[in-house]
Design a protein around this motif. Structure first.
Motif, PDB file in Angstrom:
ATOM      1  N   ILE A 185       0.868  -1.170   0.000  1.00 37.54           N
ATOM      2  CA  ILE A 185       0.000   0.000   0.000  1.00 37.54           C
ATOM      3  C   ILE A 185       0.909   1.225   0.000  1.00 37.54           C
ATOM      4  O   ILE A 185       1.753   1.359   0.884  1.00 37.54           O
ATOM      5  N   GLY A 186       0.746   2.077  -0.976  1.00 34.45           N
ATOM      6  CA  GLY A 186       1.501   3.317  -0.985  1.00 34.45           C
ATOM      7  C   GLY A 186       0.718   4.381  -0.226  1.00 34.45           C
ATOM      8  O   GLY A 186      -0.505   4.446  -0.356  1.00 34.45           O
ATOM      9  N   VAL A 187       1.395   5.175   0.575  1.00 29.71           N
ATOM     10  CA  VAL A 187       0.714   6.280   1.255  1.00 29.71           C
ATOM     11  C   VAL A 187       1.568   7.539   1.145  1.00 29.71           C
ATOM     12  O   VAL A 187       2.792   7.462   1.031  1.00 29.71           O
ATOM     13  N   ASP A 188       0.889   8.673   1.144  1.00 28.89           N
ATOM     14  CA  ASP A 188       1.586   9.958   1.101  1.00 28.89           C
ATOM     15  C   ASP A 188       1.623  10.515   2.517  1.00 28.89           C
ATOM     16  O   ASP A 188       0.577  10.824   3.095  1.00 28.89           O
ATOM     17  N   ASP A 189       2.850  10.609   3.082  1.00 26.37           N
ATOM     18  CA  ASP A 189       2.982  11.112   4.455  1.00 26.37           C
ATOM     19  C   ASP A 189       3.544  12.531   4.492  1.00 26.37           C
ATOM     20  O   ASP A 189       4.327  12.871   5.369  1.00 26.37           O
ATOM     21  N   ILE A 240       3.598   0.271   2.614  1.00 30.48           N
ATOM     22  CA  ILE A 240       3.228  -0.711   3.632  1.00 30.48           C
ATOM     23  C   ILE A 240       3.136  -2.093   2.978  1.00 30.48           C
ATOM     24  O   ILE A 240       2.292  -2.328   2.110  1.00 30.48           O
ATOM     25  N   PHE A 243       2.658   6.778  -7.434  1.00 27.22           N
ATOM     26  CA  PHE A 243       3.344   7.529  -6.381  1.00 27.22           C
ATOM     27  C   PHE A 243       4.705   8.065  -6.809  1.00 27.22           C
ATOM     28  O   PHE A 243       5.332   8.814  -6.074  1.00 27.22           O
ATOM     29  N   LEU A 275      -1.564   9.792  -7.077  1.00 26.41           N
ATOM     30  CA  LEU A 275      -1.954   9.538  -5.687  1.00 26.41           C
ATOM     31  C   LEU A 275      -1.132  10.342  -4.676  1.00 26.41           C
ATOM     32  O   LEU A 275      -1.336  10.210  -3.478  1.00 26.41           O
ATOM     33  N   ARG A 276      -0.235  11.191  -5.170  1.00 25.28           N
ATOM     34  CA  ARG A 276       0.418  12.118  -4.239  1.00 25.28           C
ATOM     35  C   ARG A 276      -0.577  13.230  -3.903  1.00 25.28           C
ATOM     36  O   ARG A 276      -1.350  13.649  -4.762  1.00 25.28           O
TER      37      ARG A 276
END
Lengths: 408, 172
Positions: B63-67, B74, B119, B145-146
């Motif tokens: 799972i890609g996430v933008d922090d 993940i 991403f 997705l950014r």
């Protein structure tokens, strides 16, 4: 020396029901290499979810798939409910389970028809889709629509089941069980079907694990993974579930698993109806969901669905990630195709039951002369199709069916 | 159910090898262990251990996430006791270089291609092949997705991204 032939199948091809591109390299009739290309149907719904509220997202998520729409919305609801620390009522959990199993019935019957069609056994398509119509009717009676039922809401379900509906579901379960006995007999003993499906699309036990196959594809290779058993959700902690496995590890095995699963689903539906708890169907959930992240897994008709939802404390999610079952099953496709004949490619692809969308229940017709619009619902469409055949000398109303058709 | 025996056992095995991860890994609930973000050299070491001796040899998804300034990746793994471990790797947005796990888990291929397309992750040692899932002709340097990428600035017909000039400078 003969040169290898490269055949692109798709993204638009009569044997494919959804846009995907398979670049098949042949040596004679044998597949020696296969490259799978997808992404033609990517709709960016994960991004769309970030810009909308949780409750709006529910209706986007329901449209991830036309066939297993309920299970996607269930997964998303469970994720949001877990983030919010809300436990839904048992009645709501049971209704979700009934819907999920009815959806599995309709999905497996649909697959059976497609499998029959792909191997030139169109009678099976007609039979199983006829029976599927009954399941769709009852799904429509429960949720209000043939696909994308919209029965789930965050905190429970939107519609209760009435005693009359319970009777209808029981009738459909009886009919499907009766008809499915024939399909099981057909799958297990029909020699032409066994000859056509056996030994093709092999994915061994070890390969199924290696490529992360899920659902009937992995269970047909004796991997007893079923999320309903291993990570129960909705009411599956109370409903007895038997994970059906098979050891053929080929298209035949996947067929056997699916037809046997239909029987299991019927049993589960009956159990839920017999033990349906009383109570409310919806629990209040705050609009703003507390910060946190959660990963929820569910067992769709095609296998494991995984949803990741991260909340930042507002009424909109920070991130939604959807991993549908087909996405997991595509990885082993190259392996399944290689070594088989070109003629078997369509059924091998169909055997993982790849997703594609269903049609709407109503169509809007524009009258070009008057500019007026009229809406034709599915009941009228059904009558239209019966009359269309009637004027051409085929009167389907005279065909005697073993069971009395239900009128909904 | 409430004893969480399998979860505690799995966690203890990891903490025995990497005692300094105490506090960075937690049992979220039954069958779920989650980690805080780990930076690359450490992540690779932990990932190498958990997927071999740690017993987490089933790969489910990334799972890609933008922090914000960093991107998070993940990796969701599971062991034979059906305990899911979400191991998070963090990389700066300016140079989001991570190493492919395809050599260990061939089913990670499309997930990693998705990280590249959506991403802008730089996945080293990713096997060659078609991009996924964005269409051919997608403008380079656009990672939808950014968080800074806004859908309203994207021209779907001409496939161009046209942020307002003031906002654009900031993003450049």
């Amino acid at each position: 020396m003969a040169k290898n032939l490269v055949i692109p199948i798709g993204p638009q091809h009569p044997s494919l029901k959804e846009p995907a591109c398979f670049t098949i390299t042949l040596e004679g009739e044998k597949v020696v290499n296969a490259v799978v290309g997808t992404g033609y149907n990517h709709r960016g719904l994960e991004k769309a979810c970030e810009a909308r509220t949780f409750i709006q997202d529910l209706y986007i998520i329901e449209r991830v798939c036309g066939i297993c729409s309920h299970i996607h919305s269930t997964t998303f609801c469970q994720a949001v409910e877990e983030l919010a620390g809300v436990e839904i009522t048992r009645r709501a959990a049971y209704i979700r389970t009934i819907m999920a199993e009815l959806e599995r019935l309709h999905s497996h019957l649909l697959w059976l028809g497609i499998a029959g069609h792909e191997v030139g056994f169109d009678t099976l398509l007609m039979y199983s889709w006829r029976d599927r119509e009954l399941v769709l009717d009852v799904l429509a009676a429960l949720g209000g629509n043939r696909v994308n039922y919209g029965i789930n809401t965050i905190g429970g379900v939107r519609r209760d089941v009435t005693p009359e509906l319970i009777e209808q579901i029981r009738k459909v379960a009886d009919i499907v069980e009766e008809r499915n006995k024939y399909y099981i007999q057909l799958a297990l003993s029909e020699t032409t079907l066994a000859a056509r499906l056996g030994g093709i699309g092999k994915l061994s036990h070890d390969d199924a694990i290696k490529f992360g196959a899920v659902g009937p594809v992995s269970r047909a290779a004796e991997v007893p993974d079923d999320i309903r058993v291993t990570d129960p959700y909705a009411a599956y902690d109370e409903v007895p579930v038997t994970a059906i496995t098979d050891n053929h590890a080929d298209v035949f095995g996947r067929t056997v698993v699916r037809v046997l699963e239909i029987m299991e689903s019927v049993k589960m539906i009956r159990f839920c109806l017999d033990n349906l708890p009383e109570g409310d169907i919806v629990t209040k959930v705050p609009r703003k969901i507390p910060e946190g992240e959660v990963l929820i897994r569910t067992e769709a008709p095609r296998g494991e669905d995984a949803h990741y939802v991260r909340s930042n404390g507002t009424d909109k999610p920070d991130r939604v990630r959807v991993r549908a079952a087909s996405e997991a099953n595509w990885h082993g496709m190259k392996h399944m195709l290689e070594g088989d004949y070109l003629a078997d490619v369509p059924i091998i692809i169909a055997a993982i039951d790849p997703c594609y969308s269903c049609t709407d229940r109503a169509i809007i017709l524009d009258n070009h002369d008057t500019g007026e619009q009229s809406v034709t619902d599915w009941r009228s469409l059904r009558e239209y199709s019966i009359n269309w055949y009637k004027v051409r000398g085929i009167d389907t109303s005279k065909i005697k069916i073993a069971y009395s058709p239900l009128i909904f | 159910m409430s004893e969480l025996i399998a979860e505690k056992q799995a966690l203890a095995t990891i903490l025995e090898k990497f005692p300094f991860l105490e506090g960075k890994l937690e049992i979220q609930r039954r069958q779920r262990i989650i980690s805080s973000a780990l930076e690359r050299p450490l992540f690779e070491e932990v990932f190498g251990f958990v997927t071999t001796d740690g017993g987490f040899d089933n790969f489910h998804l990334v799972i890609g996430v933008d922090d914000g300034d960093n991107l998070g990746f993940i990796y969701v793994l599971s062991n034979d006791d059906k305990v899911m471990l979400s191991l998070k790797q963090s990389a700066p947005k300016s140079n989001p270089a991570i190493k492919s796990v395809c050599s260990v888990f061939p089913n990670a291929l499309w997930h990693e291609r998705e990280l590249v397309d959506l991403f802008g992750a730089i996945v080293e040692e990713l096997p060659e092949g078609p991009t996924y899932p964005l269409p051919d002709g997608w403008p380079a340097g656009n990672y939808p997705l950014r968080k800074e990428w806004k859908v309203e600035y994207f021209d779907k017909v001409n496939m161009t991204y046209n942020p307002p000039v003031t906002a654009g400078k900031e993003e450049e």
